[in-house]
Design an enzyme around this catalytic site. Sequence first.
Site, PDB file in Angstrom:
ATOM      1  N   ARG A 128       0.762  -1.237   0.043  1.00  0.00           N
ATOM      2  CA  ARG A 128       0.128   0.227   0.161  1.00  0.00           C
ATOM      3  C   ARG A 128       0.768   1.278   0.114  1.00  0.00           C
ATOM      4  O   ARG A 128       0.183   2.404  -0.490  1.00  0.00           O
ATOM      5  CB  ARG A 128      -0.815   0.063   1.048  1.00  0.00           C
ATOM      6  CG  ARG A 128      -1.860   1.280   1.258  1.00  0.00           C
ATOM      7  CD  ARG A 128      -3.072   1.281   2.295  1.00  0.00           C
ATOM      8  NE  ARG A 128      -2.619   0.621   3.243  1.00  0.00           N
ATOM      9  CZ  ARG A 128      -2.203   1.446   4.427  1.00  0.00           C
ATOM     10  NH1 ARG A 128      -2.020   2.639   4.075  1.00  0.00           N
ATOM     11  NH2 ARG A 128      -1.961   0.649   5.552  1.00  0.00           N
TER      12      ARG A 128
ATOM     13  N   LYS B 131      -5.602   1.155 -20.448  1.00  0.00           N
ATOM     14  CA  LYS B 131      -5.593   1.480 -21.863  1.00  0.00           C
ATOM     15  C   LYS B 131      -4.346   1.052 -22.543  1.00  0.00           C
ATOM     16  O   LYS B 131      -3.986   0.216 -22.553  1.00  0.00           O
ATOM     17  CB  LYS B 131      -6.087   2.990 -22.219  1.00  0.00           C
ATOM     18  CG  LYS B 131      -7.276   3.279 -21.203  1.00  0.00           C
ATOM     19  CD  LYS B 131      -8.491   2.770 -21.356  1.00  0.00           C
ATOM     20  CE  LYS B 131      -9.509   2.718 -20.195  1.00  0.00           C
ATOM     21  NZ  LYS B 131      -9.869   4.153 -19.951  1.00  0.00           N
TER      22      LYS B 131
ATOM     23  N   TYR C  37     -13.372  12.660 -19.555  1.00  0.00           N
ATOM     24  CA  TYR C  37     -13.848  11.431 -19.286  1.00  0.00           C
ATOM     25  C   TYR C  37     -14.935  11.374 -18.334  1.00  0.00           C
ATOM     26  O   TYR C  37     -14.969  12.096 -17.109  1.00  0.00           O
ATOM     27  CB  TYR C  37     -12.581  10.613 -18.631  1.00  0.00           C
ATOM     28  CG  TYR C  37     -12.754   9.347 -18.274  1.00  0.00           C
ATOM     29  CD1 TYR C  37     -13.114   8.270 -19.265  1.00  0.00           C
ATOM     30  CD2 TYR C  37     -12.897   8.943 -17.068  1.00  0.00           C
ATOM     31  CE1 TYR C  37     -13.442   7.174 -19.159  1.00  0.00           C
ATOM     32  CE2 TYR C  37     -13.322   7.627 -16.590  1.00  0.00           C
ATOM     33  CZ  TYR C  37     -13.508   6.513 -17.795  1.00  0.00           C
ATOM     34  OH  TYR C  37     -13.858   5.456 -17.348  1.00  0.00           O
TER      35      TYR C  37
ATOM     36  N   ASP D 190      -4.693  14.698 -18.182  1.00  0.00           N
ATOM     37  CA  ASP D 190      -4.869  13.219 -18.453  1.00  0.00           C
ATOM     38  C   ASP D 190      -4.557  12.878 -19.818  1.00  0.00           C
ATOM     39  O   ASP D 190      -4.891  13.497 -20.806  1.00  0.00           O
ATOM     40  CB  ASP D 190      -6.507  12.997 -18.326  1.00  0.00           C
ATOM     41  CG  ASP D 190      -6.803  11.467 -18.654  1.00  0.00           C
ATOM     42  OD1 ASP D 190      -6.154  10.862 -19.072  1.00  0.00           O
ATOM     43  OD2 ASP D 190      -7.902  11.100 -17.803  1.00  0.00           O
TER      44      ASP D 190
HETATM   45  C1  LIG Z   1     -10.455   4.758 -18.897  1.00  0.00           C
HETATM   46  C2  LIG Z   1     -10.386   6.306 -18.778  1.00  0.00           C
HETATM   47  C3  LIG Z   1     -10.108   6.693 -17.286  1.00  0.00           C
HETATM   48  C4  LIG Z   1     -10.265   5.909 -16.116  1.00  0.00           C
HETATM   49  O1  LIG Z   1      -9.459   4.861 -15.978  1.00  0.00           O
HETATM   50  P1  LIG Z   1      -9.746   3.404 -15.181  1.00  0.00           P
HETATM   51  O2  LIG Z   1      -8.389   2.609 -15.466  1.00  0.00           O
HETATM   52  O3  LIG Z   1     -10.863   2.742 -15.904  1.00  0.00           O
HETATM   53  O4  LIG Z   1     -10.117   3.720 -13.902  1.00  0.00           O
HETATM   54  C5  LIG Z   1      -9.595   8.032 -17.087  1.00  0.00           C
HETATM   55  N1  LIG Z   1      -9.528   8.732 -18.172  1.00  0.00           N
HETATM   56  C6  LIG Z   1      -9.525   8.301 -19.506  1.00  0.00           C
HETATM   57  C7  LIG Z   1      -9.437   9.342 -20.556  1.00  0.00           C
HETATM   58  C8  LIG Z   1     -10.080   7.264 -19.688  1.00  0.00           C
HETATM   59  O5  LIG Z   1     -10.030   6.640 -21.167  1.00  0.00           O
END
Ligand SMILES: *Cc1c(COP(=O)(O)O)cnc(C)c1O
Length: 384
Positions: A51, A202, A105, A177
């Site tokens: 953690r 992703k 998002y 992001d």
């Molecule tokens: C999928 C996504 C998230 C969230 O990610 P998780 O791994 O599902 O928690 C945040 N920002 C963007 C642009 C995303 O495509």
Amino acid sequence: MKKPPKAFATKLVHGGTPEPRVDGAVITPIFQTATFESTGVGDPRGTRYIRYNNTPNQLALGEALASLEGAEAALVTSSGMAAISTTLMSLVSPGDHMLVLDSLYGGTYDLLNGLLARYGVTNTPVSAEDIDGWSDRVTPETRLVYVETVTNPLVRVPDHPRIVEFAKTHGLVSVIDNTFATPANFRPPEAGYDLSVHSATKYLNGHSDVVAGAVIGRTDLVETVRATQWSLGGSLDPHACFLVRRGLTTLALRLRQQEASALALARALEAHPAVSRVSYPGLKSHPDHARAAALLDGFGAMLAFEMAAGESAAERLLAALDIPVVAPSLGGPETLVTLPVRTSHALVPEAERVALGITPGLVRCSVGLEDAAELIADFEAALS
Ligand SMILES: *Cc1c(COP(=O)(O)O)cnc(C)c1O
């Protein structure tokens, strides 16, 4: 390697590998242990515990990610939303205000207007079309500006150098992001952003089999986020760290192949009479084509297109496609398609959706690693 790797492709392969290697192992083994023996009073590494995010697989992956973005520091989290929520909870307090891009998002939108609003943190959505007007939205309580490198689902590319300059002028922390672009196409710390956050679920992992996240940027801010993570507990498991590190090795190879297929598919869709509009920054018709070409090292593999006959045509198309999987998420080897009004933007009020250009006949596509000709033929058959 004894010297830190310099070139991007070399970093993808060798970044973060401990020197010397663990027992000579070419691949860093999985340290599947929750806790570590204390190494004595005054040990600067202190207590090691999963953690606390200071165990070998977490550190190796964090170091690799920091080097890929040319950043001082990075840490990994149990999901992209853990990265975003832990970061924002670290940087703002009740009474603070944020400027946020008006097309974020969905999970981030919910966090900002749900939990954070409940804790007394307010936000004002701002348009990438009007960065000049952002100054008027700054209040004495404004602490932070939050944007995305490439927006979802219309793949717009904001003017990042101007956003960075705006944040610096007003003394705001800038957070971006970078999930859609990945460090292969954009490195926020090099562009002047203070922190970048990622859903490693992703492209970074790239195989649709892990949920993970990352926070990358200035050491002081990453350490602040790490301290919050000790409280919130969203740390990444060593086995998931190992999988993300393995996926990361082929990031550039995968993305370049997916981009080539995305461009070919975008061109085929643009030429098809059943499609009224295609949003892909690699197309000359995209409003941000020139900016994307200047700011990004590649146009990415996300695209959206509008069915001329609207929602029912979009639904019939999804049912008729054979290769793509109808599923949320993106960045994996499989081509994935969704209807944003039914998924990512289902909770956004209709008037806001219309203002953003997200219409009922819009289809979002994450282009995968299948054979491009076979994939395009499948789309053409489904369209007719
Ligand atoms: C999928 C996504 C998230 C969230 O990610 P998780 O791994 O599902 O928690 C945040 N920002 C963007 C642009 C995303 O495509």
